[in-house]
Design an enzyme around this catalytic site. Sequence first.
Site, PDB file in Angstrom:
ATOM      1  N   HIS A   1      -9.773   0.837   4.524  1.00 11.74           N
ATOM      2  CA  HIS A   1      -8.544   1.134   5.278  1.00 11.74           C
ATOM      3  C   HIS A   1      -8.856   2.119   6.406  1.00 11.74           C
ATOM      4  O   HIS A   1      -9.651   3.040   6.223  1.00 11.74           O
ATOM      5  CB  HIS A   1      -7.476   1.706   4.336  1.00 11.74           C
ATOM      6  CG  HIS A   1      -6.121   1.710   4.977  1.00 11.74           C
ATOM      7  ND1 HIS A   1      -5.746   2.653   5.910  1.00 11.74           N
ATOM      8  CD2 HIS A   1      -5.069   0.868   4.859  1.00 11.74           C
ATOM      9  CE1 HIS A   1      -4.509   2.381   6.326  1.00 11.74           C
ATOM     10  NE2 HIS A   1      -4.082   1.305   5.702  1.00 11.74           N
TER      11      HIS A   1
ATOM     12  N   GLY B   1       2.031   2.669  10.919  1.00 15.89           N
ATOM     13  CA  GLY B   1       2.899   3.846  10.808  1.00 15.89           C
ATOM     14  C   GLY B   1       3.529   4.261  12.131  1.00 15.89           C
ATOM     15  O   GLY B   1       4.025   5.379  12.265  1.00 15.89           O
TER      16      GLY B   1
ATOM     17  N   SER C   1       3.226  -1.697  10.443  1.00 16.46           N
ATOM     18  CA  SER C   1       4.662  -1.656  10.755  1.00 16.46           C
ATOM     19  C   SER C   1       5.405  -2.946  10.400  1.00 16.46           C
ATOM     20  O   SER C   1       6.348  -3.334  11.080  1.00 16.46           O
ATOM     21  CB  SER C   1       4.891  -1.291  12.229  1.00 16.46           C
ATOM     22  OG  SER C   1       4.414   0.018  12.492  1.00 16.46           O
TER      23      SER C   1
ATOM     24  N   GLU D   1      -7.322   4.547   7.535  1.00 13.65           N
ATOM     25  CA  GLU D   1      -7.072   5.958   7.207  1.00 13.65           C
ATOM     26  C   GLU D   1      -8.229   6.556   6.419  1.00 13.65           C
ATOM     27  O   GLU D   1      -8.463   7.764   6.458  1.00 13.65           O
ATOM     28  CB  GLU D   1      -5.734   6.076   6.454  1.00 13.65           C
ATOM     29  CG  GLU D   1      -4.558   5.853   7.406  1.00 13.65           C
ATOM     30  CD  GLU D   1      -3.283   5.375   6.742  1.00 13.65           C
ATOM     31  OE1 GLU D   1      -3.194   5.389   5.505  1.00 13.65           O
ATOM     32  OE2 GLU D   1      -2.363   4.967   7.484  1.00 13.65           O
TER      33      GLU D   1
ATOM     34  N   ASN E   1       0.872  -1.183   0.000  1.00 10.45           N
ATOM     35  CA  ASN E   1       0.000   0.000   0.000  1.00 10.45           C
ATOM     36  C   ASN E   1       0.904   1.227   0.000  1.00 10.45           C
ATOM     37  O   ASN E   1       1.466   1.593   1.034  1.00 10.45           O
ATOM     38  CB  ASN E   1      -0.896  -0.031   1.251  1.00 10.45           C
ATOM     39  CG  ASN E   1      -1.816   1.185   1.321  1.00 10.45           C
ATOM     40  OD1 ASN E   1      -1.827   2.010   0.399  1.00 10.45           O
ATOM     41  ND2 ASN E   1      -2.568   1.307   2.395  1.00 10.45           N
ATOM     42  N   TRP E   2       1.053   1.824  -1.163  1.00 12.60           N
ATOM     43  CA  TRP E   2       1.961   2.970  -1.274  1.00 12.60           C
ATOM     44  C   TRP E   2       1.356   4.232  -0.650  1.00 12.60           C
ATOM     45  O   TRP E   2       2.036   5.237  -0.500  1.00 12.60           O
ATOM     46  CB  TRP E   2       2.313   3.235  -2.746  1.00 12.60           C
ATOM     47  CG  TRP E   2       3.168   2.171  -3.378  1.00 12.60           C
ATOM     48  CD1 TRP E   2       3.732   1.080  -2.749  1.00 12.60           C
ATOM     49  CD2 TRP E   2       3.574   2.091  -4.754  1.00 12.60           C
ATOM     50  NE1 TRP E   2       4.449   0.341  -3.647  1.00 12.60           N
ATOM     51  CE2 TRP E   2       4.374   0.922  -4.889  1.00 12.60           C
ATOM     52  CE3 TRP E   2       3.330   2.875  -5.885  1.00 12.60           C
ATOM     53  CZ2 TRP E   2       4.934   0.544  -6.113  1.00 12.60           C
ATOM     54  CZ3 TRP E   2       3.888   2.496  -7.108  1.00 12.60           C
ATOM     55  CH2 TRP E   2       4.680   1.347  -7.221  1.00 12.60           C
ATOM     56  N   LYS E   3       0.082   4.196  -0.332  1.00 14.73           N
ATOM     57  CA  LYS E   3      -0.607   5.357   0.255  1.00 14.73           C
ATOM     58  C   LYS E   3      -0.348   6.603  -0.614  1.00 14.73           C
ATOM     59  O   LYS E   3      -0.271   6.485  -1.830  1.00 14.73           O
ATOM     60  CB  LYS E   3      -0.176   5.542   1.708  1.00 14.73           C
ATOM     61  CG  LYS E   3      -0.363   4.252   2.535  1.00 14.73           C
ATOM     62  CD  LYS E   3      -0.251   4.459   4.003  1.00 14.73           C
ATOM     63  CE  LYS E   3      -0.478   3.125   4.732  1.00 14.73           C
ATOM     64  NZ  LYS E   3      -0.456   3.221   6.170  1.00 14.73           N
TER      65      LYS E   3
ATOM     66  N   GLU F   1      -5.472  -5.003  10.464  1.00 12.78           N
ATOM     67  CA  GLU F   1      -4.549  -3.887  10.632  1.00 12.78           C
ATOM     68  C   GLU F   1      -4.903  -3.136  11.913  1.00 12.78           C
ATOM     69  O   GLU F   1      -5.731  -2.210  11.870  1.00 12.78           O
ATOM     70  CB  GLU F   1      -4.641  -2.930   9.435  1.00 12.78           C
ATOM     71  CG  GLU F   1      -4.213  -3.535   8.119  1.00 12.78           C
ATOM     72  CD  GLU F   1      -3.554  -2.490   7.216  1.00 12.78           C
ATOM     73  OE1 GLU F   1      -2.513  -2.804   6.640  1.00 12.78           O
ATOM     74  OE2 GLU F   1      -4.068  -1.361   7.100  1.00 12.78           O
TER      75      GLU F   1
ATOM     76  N   GLY G   1       2.849  -0.921   4.347  1.00 18.47           N
ATOM     77  CA  GLY G   1       2.863   0.503   4.003  1.00 18.47           C
ATOM     78  C   GLY G   1       4.281   0.980   3.767  1.00 18.47           C
ATOM     79  O   GLY G   1       4.870   0.748   2.704  1.00 18.47           O
TER      80      GLY G   1
HETATM   81  P1  13P Z   1       2.748   0.733   7.712  1.00 18.73           P
HETATM   82  O1  13P Z   1       3.337  -0.542   7.183  1.00 18.73           O
HETATM   83  O2  13P Z   1       3.438   1.952   7.223  1.00 18.73           O
HETATM   84  O3  13P Z   1       2.609   0.686   9.215  1.00 18.73           O
HETATM   85  O4  13P Z   1       1.266   0.805   7.122  1.00 18.73           O
HETATM   86  C1  13P Z   1       0.450  -0.310   7.202  1.00 18.73           C
HETATM   87  C2  13P Z   1      -0.772  -0.058   6.405  1.00 18.73           C
HETATM   88  O5  13P Z   1      -1.590   0.765   6.748  1.00 18.73           O
HETATM   89  C3  13P Z   1      -0.937  -0.830   5.169  1.00 18.73           C
HETATM   90  O6  13P Z   1      -2.199  -0.641   4.640  1.00 18.73           O
END
Ligand code: 13P
Length: 264
Positions: A96, A187, A227, A98, A10-12, A181, A248
């Site tokens: 997600h 993060g 993470s 977020e 997930n490159w966000k 998640e 992420g």
């Molecule tokens: P991180 O790996 O940066 O903690 O993010 C996880 C995530 O939200 C994947 O969708």
Amino acid sequence: MARRRLIAANWKMNLTAPEGTSLTEALFSVAEIRRDVDVVLCPSFPSLHAVGALLRNSLVQLGAQDVFWGEKGAFTGQVSAAMLTDAGCTHCIVGHSERRGRFGASSLAPELLPYFADTDGTVGLKLRRLLFANIHPILCVGETLEEREAGRTEDVVRLQLEGALSGVDAAETFGLAVAYEPVWAIGTGSVCDAGEANRVCGFIRSRLAERLSPEAADQIRVLYGGSVNSKNAAPLFRESDIDGALVGAGSLKAAEFGRIVLAA
Ligand code: 13P
């Protein structure tokens, strides 16, 4: 049942199209080595076509980070399932945290969080649209730190699953993946302990068995996200109910993401 591993990136809101395509090219060799693992890259909407063009006829698959539930029409700023298919997407993240306004680490002022307004209801609409369009959903569920400390982890996850799967039949869930998640692990660098992540992933599978069917639950892949990096990936992947990861920050560098795929 031996389920094929799935590692999704997930490159966000990171990487421009040129940055995304160079990262993609650097990942082909690892995908070649691990043909037994499904690798899915989820760039931002503007990079989908460029990354998708590179992935055509490759072993790596393309995913989006969100979708709108309507078919088409006057929905400014939204992206439809047909547009995702056109870009080459076979997968799409949905629900997600977020997008639900639930952040593990955020610099946003609390009054701005409602901008990210997905609910269990809208997640359900999006999930059904994806299934209808033959795009495999990667459904995200997980509790906040506050919810965990209040002993509500299972309740929260159960309600999120029920909301997302309302009106969905077992026969439609071929290709569905669920990502556990925990919001507090996203993060933050605080990965969930492998045993505890496995326990919640097992709980998710048991709910899927009850809600859908034992056969469907047995083939749906349950991922862990939050993470994940090349150091903590192997113990997670050794657990019986963890079928892969949604990654992420650890997916933004080819060497690091490559090591995670190799650990699968
Ligand atoms: P991180 O790996 O940066 O903690 O993010 C996880 C995530 O939200 C994947 O969708």
